[in-house]
Scaffold this motif. Structure first.
Motif, mmCIF file in Angstrom:
data_model
loop_
_atom_site.group_PDB
_atom_site.id
_atom_site.type_symbol
_atom_site.label_atom_id
_atom_site.label_comp_id
_atom_site.label_asym_id
_atom_site.label_seq_id
_atom_site.Cartn_x
_atom_site.Cartn_y
_atom_site.Cartn_z
ATOM 1 N N ASN A 1 -4.489 -12.698 -7.652
ATOM 2 C CA ASN A 1 -4.348 -13.881 -6.807
ATOM 3 C C ASN A 1 -2.884 -14.131 -6.461
ATOM 4 N N ALA A 2 -2.036 -14.034 -7.466
ATOM 5 C CA ALA A 2 -0.609 -14.269 -7.262
ATOM 6 C C ALA A 2 -0.012 -13.225 -6.324
ATOM 7 N N TYR A 3 -0.498 -11.992 -6.423
ATOM 8 C CA TYR A 3 -0.015 -10.939 -5.520
ATOM 9 C C TYR A 3 -0.366 -11.284 -4.073
ATOM 10 N N ILE A 4 -1.628 -11.609 -3.825
ATOM 11 C CA ILE A 4 -2.072 -11.897 -2.465
ATOM 12 C C ILE A 4 -1.318 -13.089 -1.892
ATOM 13 N N ARG A 5 -1.102 -14.098 -2.718
ATOM 14 C CA ARG A 5 -0.373 -15.280 -2.252
ATOM 15 C C ARG A 5 1.115 -15.009 -2.104
ATOM 16 N N GLY A 6 1.602 -13.980 -2.786
ATOM 17 C CA GLY A 6 3.024 -13.665 -2.729
ATOM 18 C C GLY A 6 3.414 -12.762 -1.573
ATOM 19 N N VAL A 7 2.425 -12.197 -0.904
ATOM 20 C CA VAL A 7 2.706 -11.309 0.231
ATOM 21 C C VAL A 7 2.816 -12.145 1.499
ATOM 22 N N THR A 8 4.005 -12.213 2.052
ATOM 23 C CA THR A 8 4.172 -12.875 3.349
ATOM 24 C C THR A 8 3.949 -11.862 4.468
ATOM 25 N N THR A 9 4.633 -10.722 4.359
ATOM 26 C CA THR A 9 4.399 -9.610 5.276
ATOM 27 C C THR A 9 4.417 -8.313 4.487
ATOM 28 N N MET A 10 3.768 -7.302 5.043
ATOM 29 C CA MET A 10 3.728 -5.994 4.400
ATOM 30 C C MET A 10 3.496 -4.931 5.463
ATOM 31 N N THR A 11 4.193 -3.823 5.325
ATOM 32 C CA THR A 11 3.919 -2.652 6.152
ATOM 33 C C THR A 11 3.688 -1.470 5.218
ATOM 34 N N ALA A 12 2.872 -0.530 5.644
ATOM 35 C CA ALA A 12 2.586 0.653 4.830
ATOM 36 C C ALA A 12 1.972 1.732 5.707
ATOM 37 N N ASP A 13 2.069 2.960 5.255
ATOM 38 C CA ASP A 13 1.312 4.048 5.855
ATOM 39 C C ASP A 13 -0.051 4.084 5.179
ATOM 40 N N PHE A 14 -1.095 4.417 5.933
ATOM 41 C CA PHE A 14 -2.413 4.477 5.316
ATOM 42 C C PHE A 14 -3.125 5.783 5.656
ATOM 43 N N THR A 15 -4.001 6.163 4.729
ATOM 44 C CA THR A 15 -4.917 7.274 4.939
ATOM 45 C C THR A 15 -6.319 6.730 4.723
ATOM 46 N N GLN A 16 -7.149 6.832 5.733
ATOM 47 C CA GLN A 16 -8.488 6.257 5.689
ATOM 48 C C GLN A 16 -9.538 7.366 5.707
ATOM 49 N N THR A 17 -10.489 7.289 4.782
ATOM 50 C CA THR A 17 -11.568 8.269 4.715
ATOM 51 C C THR A 17 -12.893 7.545 4.777
ATOM 52 N N ASP A 18 -13.776 7.958 5.703
ATOM 53 C CA ASP A 18 -15.064 7.298 5.821
ATOM 54 C C ASP A 18 -16.122 8.024 5.007
ATOM 55 N N ARG A 19 -17.342 7.536 5.060
ATOM 56 C CA ARG A 19 -18.407 8.083 4.223
ATOM 57 C C ARG A 19 -18.766 9.515 4.603
#
Length: 212
Positions: free
Chosen positions: A37-55
């Motif tokens: 909870n504290a993490y989610i509330r502590g994130v104002t902005t975030m950028t990241a690279d992502f790798t997405q895999t579907d089913r």
């Protein structure tokens, strides 16, 4: 990234999410949920690279941008005509190839647990045993609205991250039982993000809708 987390994320992608919540001590569970909870509330902005895999095993990459509350952008790799944008109220998926736009409330998506700082995970989250004290996993599902799907978030303990955590990725199961696994890398917090990042061009013929 610590390599121990990747096999866990793959295991979560393969296993039925309903069977993952192994019993843990109440005190440990509460502490873990409060930290997330504290993490989610502590994130104002975030950028990241992502790798997405579907089913189906299809893998795509791209750039993730988050700005709380509720704003998100999945910018896919060059050549992929898809875009997902959250404007704080709704998620919009735009397919530029077929000129199709789908829109639904953020709260109706598994991502709602990650994008709504007002939500209390202790009310609808479960701590999952990972076998690694440095890895924290939380499964979130609204018991009153199971049709909204489930998200299992994976965190690494990292003193440099918000609330001492680093979001490594998640496994989402939507209302159609479509499973999507997302891994993150190169996370950056507190960077300047303009609201224009959450606008999109509407590919539909004029007169049908306006995209922004």
């Amino acid at each position: 990234m610590k390599r121990s987390v990747a096999p866990l994320l793959l295991a979560l992608a393969a296993a039925p999410l309903a069977n993952l919540a192994a019993p843990v001590q109440a005190q440990q569970t509460q502490a873990g949920l409060e930290q997330v909870n504290a993490y989610i509330r502590g994130v104002t902005t975030m950028t990241a690279d992502f790798t997405q895999t579907d089913r189906n095993g299809q893998t795509l990459t791209g750039k993730l941008i988050i700005k709380q509350p509720g704003k998100v952008r999945f910018q896919y790799q060059k050549g992929v005509p898809l875009l997902i944008v959250g404007d704080g109220k709704a998620l919009t998926m735009i397919d530029y190839e077929v000129r199709q736009v789908q829109r639904w409330p953020i709260g109706s998506s598994p991502l709602g647990a990650l994008l709504d700082p007002k939500k209390d995970l202790s009310r609808f989250g479960k701590l999952i045993q990972t076998g690694d004290p440095k890895v924290l996993s939380v499964q979130a599902r609204d018991p009153k609205r199971p049709e909204f799907g489930t998200i299992t978030m994976i965190f690494q303990r990292d003193a440099s991250g918000p609330a001492g955590l680093q979001l490594y990725g998640w496994v989402a199961l939507d209302s159609q039982n479509n499973r999507t696994t997302v891994r993150l890398s190169n996370q950056r917090y507190g960077v300047a993000v303009a609201d224009s990042a959450f606008r999109w061009n509407d590919p539909r013929p004029k007169g049908r809708a306006a995209g922004g």
